[in-house]
Design a protein around this motif. Structure first.
Motif, PDB file in Angstrom:
ATOM      1  N   PHE A  18       0.824  -1.203   0.000  1.00 37.01           N
ATOM      2  CA  PHE A  18       0.000   0.000   0.000  1.00 37.01           C
ATOM      3  C   PHE A  18       0.862   1.258   0.000  1.00 37.01           C
ATOM      4  O   PHE A  18       0.582   2.221  -0.723  1.00 37.01           O
ATOM      5  CB  PHE A  18      -0.913  -0.024   1.218  1.00 37.01           C
ATOM      6  CG  PHE A  18      -1.790   1.186   1.340  1.00 37.01           C
ATOM      7  CD1 PHE A  18      -2.913   1.340   0.552  1.00 37.01           C
ATOM      8  CD2 PHE A  18      -1.482   2.189   2.251  1.00 37.01           C
ATOM      9  CE1 PHE A  18      -3.724   2.459   0.673  1.00 37.01           C
ATOM     10  CE2 PHE A  18      -2.283   3.306   2.376  1.00 37.01           C
ATOM     11  CZ  PHE A  18      -3.409   3.445   1.587  1.00 37.01           C
ATOM     12  N   ALA A  19       1.919   1.262   0.801  1.00 34.31           N
ATOM     13  CA  ALA A  19       2.819   2.418   0.846  1.00 34.31           C
ATOM     14  C   ALA A  19       3.473   2.637  -0.503  1.00 34.31           C
ATOM     15  O   ALA A  19       3.603   3.770  -0.972  1.00 34.31           O
ATOM     16  CB  ALA A  19       3.885   2.211   1.922  1.00 34.31           C
ATOM     17  N   GLY A  20       3.903   1.568  -1.167  1.00 37.40           N
ATOM     18  CA  GLY A  20       4.533   1.688  -2.472  1.00 37.40           C
ATOM     19  C   GLY A  20       3.590   2.254  -3.514  1.00 37.40           C
ATOM     20  O   GLY A  20       3.963   3.132  -4.309  1.00 37.40           O
ATOM     21  N   VAL A  21       2.345   1.773  -3.524  1.00 33.17           N
ATOM     22  CA  VAL A  21       1.359   2.278  -4.480  1.00 33.17           C
ATOM     23  C   VAL A  21       1.095   3.758  -4.244  1.00 33.17           C
ATOM     24  O   VAL A  21       1.066   4.568  -5.175  1.00 33.17           O
ATOM     25  CB  VAL A  21       0.053   1.468  -4.377  1.00 33.17           C
ATOM     26  CG1 VAL A  21      -1.049   2.119  -5.221  1.00 33.17           C
ATOM     27  CG2 VAL A  21       0.278   0.029  -4.836  1.00 33.17           C
ATOM     28  N   SER A  22       0.922   4.148  -2.986  1.00 36.40           N
ATOM     29  CA  SER A  22       0.621   5.532  -2.661  1.00 36.40           C
ATOM     30  C   SER A  22       1.781   6.456  -3.012  1.00 36.40           C
ATOM     31  O   SER A  22       1.598   7.494  -3.649  1.00 36.40           O
ATOM     32  CB  SER A  22       0.292   5.656  -1.167  1.00 36.40           C
ATOM     33  OG  SER A  22       0.043   7.013  -0.832  1.00 36.40           O
ATOM     34  N   LYS A  23       3.000   6.081  -2.630  1.00 35.21           N
ATOM     35  CA  LYS A  23       4.152   6.945  -2.870  1.00 35.21           C
ATOM     36  C   LYS A  23       4.520   7.027  -4.342  1.00 35.21           C
ATOM     37  O   LYS A  23       4.872   8.087  -4.849  1.00 35.21           O
ATOM     38  CB  LYS A  23       5.358   6.460  -2.062  1.00 35.21           C
ATOM     39  CG  LYS A  23       5.300   6.819  -0.590  1.00 35.21           C
ATOM     40  CD  LYS A  23       6.545   6.372   0.149  1.00 35.21           C
ATOM     41  CE  LYS A  23       7.777   7.148  -0.275  1.00 35.21           C
ATOM     42  NZ  LYS A  23       7.694   8.581   0.057  1.00 35.21           N
ATOM     43  N   ALA A  24       4.453   5.898  -5.046  1.00 35.76           N
ATOM     44  CA  ALA A  24       4.915   5.870  -6.435  1.00 35.76           C
ATOM     45  C   ALA A  24       3.871   6.371  -7.420  1.00 35.76           C
ATOM     46  O   ALA A  24       4.224   6.790  -8.519  1.00 35.76           O
ATOM     47  CB  ALA A  24       5.325   4.441  -6.821  1.00 35.76           C
ATOM     48  N   GLY A  25       2.591   6.348  -7.020  1.00 40.68           N
ATOM     49  CA  GLY A  25       1.567   6.722  -7.980  1.00 40.68           C
ATOM     50  C   GLY A  25       0.648   7.839  -7.572  1.00 40.68           C
ATOM     51  O   GLY A  25       0.060   8.498  -8.433  1.00 40.68           O
ATOM     52  N   PHE A  26       0.519   8.099  -6.269  1.00 41.51           N
ATOM     53  CA  PHE A  26      -0.529   9.013  -5.833  1.00 41.51           C
ATOM     54  C   PHE A  26      -0.057  10.004  -4.786  1.00 41.51           C
ATOM     55  O   PHE A  26      -0.779  10.340  -3.854  1.00 41.51           O
ATOM     56  CB  PHE A  26      -1.730   8.208  -5.315  1.00 41.51           C
ATOM     57  CG  PHE A  26      -2.330   7.328  -6.374  1.00 41.51           C
ATOM     58  CD1 PHE A  26      -3.138   7.852  -7.360  1.00 41.51           C
ATOM     59  CD2 PHE A  26      -2.042   5.975  -6.401  1.00 41.51           C
ATOM     60  CE1 PHE A  26      -3.673   7.043  -8.358  1.00 41.51           C
ATOM     61  CE2 PHE A  26      -2.566   5.155  -7.394  1.00 41.51           C
ATOM     62  CZ  PHE A  26      -3.389   5.691  -8.374  1.00 41.51           C
ATOM     63  N   GLY A  27       1.176  10.473  -4.906  1.00 37.13           N
ATOM     64  CA  GLY A  27       1.626  11.615  -4.144  1.00 37.13           C
ATOM     65  C   GLY A  27       1.856  11.416  -2.667  1.00 37.13           C
ATOM     66  O   GLY A  27       1.878  12.380  -1.912  1.00 37.13           O
TER      67      GLY A  27
END
Length: 251
Positions: A18-27
């Motif tokens: 979840f952290a990777g998705v948020s940081k890499a794609g959604f700011g």
């Protein structure tokens, strides 16, 4: 609870994705929630120490995808405030209760979404006011402080950058650059303060593939999701993360 247990690993693996998705794609708006999730099964200091190297891995692996697509003036404003903010976070980490900070940032995050909605839809088409230099310094200071004590710098960055009217890729690239730099500074202090341990670093190695998977998913999602949907999702993340911060601060 010991880090190397199935209970901890089963909670940590999806949290890191979840952290990777948020940081890499959604700011980075909701990436801090991963540390909060880990608090369900391990101590706060352990959670911070486990998450920072993984967040740095996400920063480093996503940086090439956004290379030179950032807004350097906006990044510089945030970093100018983030450096002293991080220093203050380090000074007060051992003696300050971060709950009031969480509560404050949560209220600001949720309030900003309401303000932005009023600016956009309640003023009959007038231009939305852009944040200036002072707002960048203040946001950067809050970013550095809250990032140090709880990995919760995402909302402060989002509040400023969304108020600058950047397109989605420049917005995302700027957050990647800023948190890449801030996390390097944090890591030096974490190491000096003994927050990292041999056990936590070994646990990070086991979780690294999940961080890379989340990064890949986030970059792919960023390229697929339309700009209007992207910013709508970012506002939703601000409300969710701001609400979670308010809950944590009050409880």
């Amino acid at each position: 609870m010991e880090l190397f247990s199935w209970q901890v690993f089963c909670v940590a693996a999806p949290a890191v994705i979840f952290a990777g998705v948020s940081k890499a794609g959604f700011g980075s708006g909701a990436a801090f929630a991963s540390a909060t999730i880990l608090l369900l099964v391990i101590e706060p200091g352990q959670a911070l120490g486990v998450m920072l190297p993984l967040l740095m891995l996400v920063d480093t692996s996503s940086l090439p995808a956004y290379w030179r697509k950032w807004s350097w003036p906006d990044a510089a404003l945030l970093l100018a405030g983030a450096v002293p903010g991080t220093l203050l976070g380090a000074l007060f980490y051992a003696r300050s209760d971060p709950d009031m900070i969480r509560l404050l940032i949560g209220v600001i995050s949720v309030g900003f979404v309401a303000w932005q909605g009023w600016q956009t839809y309640g003023r009959r088409g007038r231009a939305v006011r852009r944040f200036g230099v002072v707002a960048g310094w203040v946001s950067g200071g809050v970013l550095g402080f809250t990032s140090f004590v709880s990995h919760a710098g995402g909302p402060a960055a989002a509040i400023f950058l969304l108020g600058r009217g950047l397109d989605k890729t420049r917005y995302q690239a700027t957050t990647v650059l800023v948190f890449w730099a801030v996390n390097i500074i944090k890591a030096a202090f974490y190491a000096a303060m003994g927050i990292f341990t041999v056990e936590s670093l070994l646990f990070d190695i086991a979780l690294a593939p999940f961080a890379l998977l989340g990064t890949w998913l986030g970059i792919r999602a960023h390229g697929i999701v339309p700009e209007r949907v992207f910013f709508g999702l970012t506002y939703v993340l601000l409300v969710v993360t701001g609400g979670k911060l308010i809950w944590d601060g009050l409880s």
